[in-house]
Design a protein around this motif. Structure first.
Motif, mmCIF file in Angstrom:
data_model
loop_
_atom_site.group_PDB
_atom_site.id
_atom_site.type_symbol
_atom_site.label_atom_id
_atom_site.label_comp_id
_atom_site.label_asym_id
_atom_site.label_seq_id
_atom_site.Cartn_x
_atom_site.Cartn_y
_atom_site.Cartn_z
ATOM 1 N N LYS A 1 -27.539 82.067 -49.407
ATOM 2 C CA LYS A 1 -28.068 82.056 -48.094
ATOM 3 C C LYS A 1 -29.722 81.413 -48.227
ATOM 4 C CE LYS A 1 -25.530 85.433 -46.678
ATOM 5 N NZ LYS A 1 -24.654 85.229 -45.222
ATOM 6 N N PRO A 2 -30.100 81.003 -46.616
ATOM 7 C CA PRO A 2 -31.310 80.319 -46.895
ATOM 8 C C PRO A 2 -32.471 81.250 -47.490
ATOM 9 C CG PRO A 2 -30.362 80.162 -44.695
ATOM 10 C CD PRO A 2 -29.480 81.274 -45.463
ATOM 11 N N THR A 3 -33.476 80.470 -47.981
ATOM 12 C CA THR A 3 -34.596 81.350 -48.506
ATOM 13 C C THR A 3 -35.624 81.347 -47.336
ATOM 14 O OG1 THR A 3 -34.425 80.150 -50.672
ATOM 15 C CG2 THR A 3 -36.778 81.055 -50.081
ATOM 16 N N VAL A 4 -36.147 82.488 -47.056
ATOM 17 C CA VAL A 4 -37.050 82.674 -46.040
ATOM 18 C C VAL A 4 -38.555 82.957 -46.916
ATOM 19 C CG1 VAL A 4 -37.903 84.102 -44.142
ATOM 20 C CG2 VAL A 4 -35.376 83.706 -44.709
ATOM 21 N N SER A 5 -39.641 82.280 -46.402
ATOM 22 C CA SER A 5 -40.860 82.307 -47.039
ATOM 23 C C SER A 5 -41.683 83.026 -45.960
ATOM 24 C CB SER A 5 -41.320 81.230 -47.437
ATOM 25 O OG SER A 5 -40.464 80.727 -48.382
ATOM 26 N N TYR A 6 -42.870 83.803 -46.458
ATOM 27 C CA TYR A 6 -43.529 84.502 -45.442
ATOM 28 C C TYR A 6 -45.079 84.464 -46.173
ATOM 29 C CZ TYR A 6 -39.481 86.842 -43.644
ATOM 30 O OH TYR A 6 -38.292 87.156 -42.852
ATOM 31 N N ALA A 7 -46.179 84.230 -45.232
ATOM 32 C CA ALA A 7 -47.490 84.752 -45.645
ATOM 33 C C ALA A 7 -48.114 85.111 -44.452
ATOM 34 C CB ALA A 7 -47.964 83.294 -45.831
ATOM 35 N N ALA A 8 -49.017 86.483 -44.603
ATOM 36 C CA ALA A 8 -49.369 87.261 -43.580
ATOM 37 C C ALA A 8 -50.824 87.021 -43.378
ATOM 38 C CB ALA A 8 -48.998 88.791 -43.828
ATOM 39 N N PHE A 9 -51.407 87.174 -42.181
ATOM 40 C CA PHE A 9 -52.750 87.254 -41.822
ATOM 41 C C PHE A 9 -52.934 88.224 -40.604
ATOM 42 C CE2 PHE A 9 -51.270 83.642 -39.030
ATOM 43 C CZ PHE A 9 -52.020 83.926 -38.096
ATOM 44 N N THR A 10 -54.126 88.732 -40.358
ATOM 45 C CA THR A 10 -54.474 89.675 -39.299
ATOM 46 C C THR A 10 -55.456 89.130 -38.557
ATOM 47 O OG1 THR A 10 -55.864 91.043 -40.787
ATOM 48 C CG2 THR A 10 -53.916 91.733 -40.477
ATOM 49 N N ASP A 11 -55.706 89.537 -37.349
ATOM 50 C CA ASP A 11 -57.066 88.969 -36.410
ATOM 51 C C ASP A 11 -58.037 90.064 -36.752
ATOM 52 O OD1 ASP A 11 -56.472 91.289 -34.850
ATOM 53 O OD2 ASP A 11 -55.668 89.998 -33.042
ATOM 54 N N PRO A 12 -59.269 89.718 -36.127
ATOM 55 C CA PRO A 12 -60.204 90.717 -36.451
ATOM 56 C C PRO A 12 -59.773 92.115 -36.056
ATOM 57 C CG PRO A 12 -61.019 88.739 -35.398
ATOM 58 C CD PRO A 12 -59.579 88.859 -35.302
ATOM 59 N N ASP A 13 -58.846 92.296 -35.087
ATOM 60 C CA ASP A 13 -58.802 93.679 -34.719
ATOM 61 C C ASP A 13 -57.626 94.453 -35.499
ATOM 62 O OD1 ASP A 13 -60.450 94.494 -32.153
ATOM 63 O OD2 ASP A 13 -59.566 92.533 -31.739
ATOM 64 N N GLY A 14 -56.928 93.601 -36.331
ATOM 65 C CA GLY A 14 -55.825 94.089 -37.257
ATOM 66 C C GLY A 14 -54.502 93.794 -36.622
ATOM 67 N N ASN A 15 -54.247 93.061 -35.408
ATOM 68 C CA ASN A 15 -53.115 92.583 -34.908
ATOM 69 C C ASN A 15 -52.490 91.626 -35.996
ATOM 70 O OD1 ASN A 15 -52.956 93.988 -32.208
ATOM 71 N ND2 ASN A 15 -54.888 92.466 -31.964
ATOM 72 N N SER A 16 -51.315 91.882 -36.314
ATOM 73 C CA SER A 16 -50.808 90.999 -37.676
ATOM 74 C C SER A 16 -49.796 89.995 -37.150
ATOM 75 C CB SER A 16 -50.323 91.830 -38.746
ATOM 76 O OG SER A 16 -48.909 92.573 -38.154
ATOM 77 N N TRP A 17 -50.010 89.026 -37.997
ATOM 78 C CA TRP A 17 -49.139 87.715 -37.800
ATOM 79 C C TRP A 17 -48.558 87.374 -39.211
ATOM 80 C CZ3 TRP A 17 -48.869 85.030 -33.061
ATOM 81 C CH2 TRP A 17 -49.721 85.455 -32.224
ATOM 82 N N THR A 18 -47.363 86.670 -39.173
ATOM 83 C CA THR A 18 -46.773 86.269 -40.219
ATOM 84 C C THR A 18 -46.403 84.755 -40.076
ATOM 85 O OG1 THR A 18 -45.810 88.047 -40.692
ATOM 86 C CG2 THR A 18 -44.803 86.382 -41.835
ATOM 87 N N LEU A 19 -46.683 83.769 -40.948
ATOM 88 C CA LEU A 19 -46.097 82.532 -41.085
ATOM 89 C C LEU A 19 -44.678 82.893 -41.712
ATOM 90 C CD1 LEU A 19 -49.013 80.378 -42.536
ATOM 91 C CD2 LEU A 19 -48.463 80.766 -40.107
ATOM 92 N N GLN A 20 -43.799 81.933 -41.168
ATOM 93 C CA GLN A 20 -42.348 82.089 -41.662
ATOM 94 C C GLN A 20 -41.717 80.584 -41.746
ATOM 95 O OE1 GLN A 20 -39.400 83.508 -39.035
ATOM 96 N NE2 GLN A 20 -38.268 84.807 -40.577
ATOM 97 N N GLN A 21 -40.992 80.514 -43.050
ATOM 98 C CA GLN A 21 -40.425 79.366 -43.239
ATOM 99 C C GLN A 21 -39.130 79.398 -43.649
ATOM 100 O OE1 GLN A 21 -42.308 76.340 -45.927
ATOM 101 N NE2 GLN A 21 -40.252 75.154 -46.227
ATOM 102 N N ILE A 22 -37.978 78.902 -42.869
ATOM 103 C CA ILE A 22 -36.800 79.098 -43.470
ATOM 104 C C ILE A 22 -36.185 77.950 -44.120
ATOM 105 C CG2 ILE A 22 -34.419 79.645 -42.587
ATOM 106 C CD1 ILE A 22 -35.314 81.403 -40.620
ATOM 107 N N SER A 23 -35.987 77.678 -45.252
ATOM 108 C CA SER A 23 -35.459 76.546 -45.820
ATOM 109 C C SER A 23 -33.893 76.645 -46.401
ATOM 110 C CB SER A 23 -36.480 75.779 -46.969
ATOM 111 O OG SER A 23 -36.598 77.019 -47.719
ATOM 112 N N GLY A 24 -33.248 75.724 -46.272
ATOM 113 C CA GLY A 24 -31.784 75.914 -46.723
ATOM 114 C C GLY A 24 -31.225 75.414 -47.990
#
Length: 126
Positions: free
Chosen positions: A103-126
């Motif tokens: 299966k493809p590898t999925v990479s993640y890196a997380a961050f939040t804004d000053p209020d705590g809304n959360s975001w994730t960078l995502q890269q899918i590589s095959g």
């Protein structure tokens, strides 16, 4: 039928602080900042390369600031994107990889804004 997600409202406590974070640190483009009196203000921003924007302000949503979790920003180079955001002052999580044989590898890196809304960078590589 086409269904295109165009706008995601975010609950924030301090509009100016959120605007500064998303423009200065996250690198989003400021598309719109409009007020109609003291009871309504909308700030709309778009991540670089995205067809979908976010908005926040006064009189936009009544949910708890910081309650939006797990928004994904898909990138081609997660290490480069993480380094760029960290270089702008965004507190970033480490890159984590997930995958299964064949299966493809999925990479993640997380961050939040000053209020705590959360975001994730995502890269899918095959």
């Amino acid at each position: 039928m086409d269904l295109r997600l165009q706008l995601v409202p975010l609950p924030v406590a301090d509009v100016e602080r959120a605007k500064s974070f998303y423009v200065d640190k996250a690198g989003f483009t400021l598309d719109h900042d409009h007020s109609a009196g003291d009871q309504f203000r909308v700030v709309q921003l778009t991540p670089p390369g995205s067809a979908c924007s976010i908005c926040f302000g006064i009189g936009i949503v009544d949910t708890t600031p910081g309650s939006v979790k797990g928004l994904h920003l898909v990138v081609d180079d997660i290490h480069g994107a993480r380094a760029e955001l960290a270089g702008r002052g965004v507190e970033m999580g480490e890159v984590e990889k997930m995958g299964a044989p064949g299966k493809p590898t999925v990479s993640y890196a997380a961050f939040t804004d000053p209020d705590g809304n959360s975001w994730t960078l995502q890269q899918i590589s095959g």
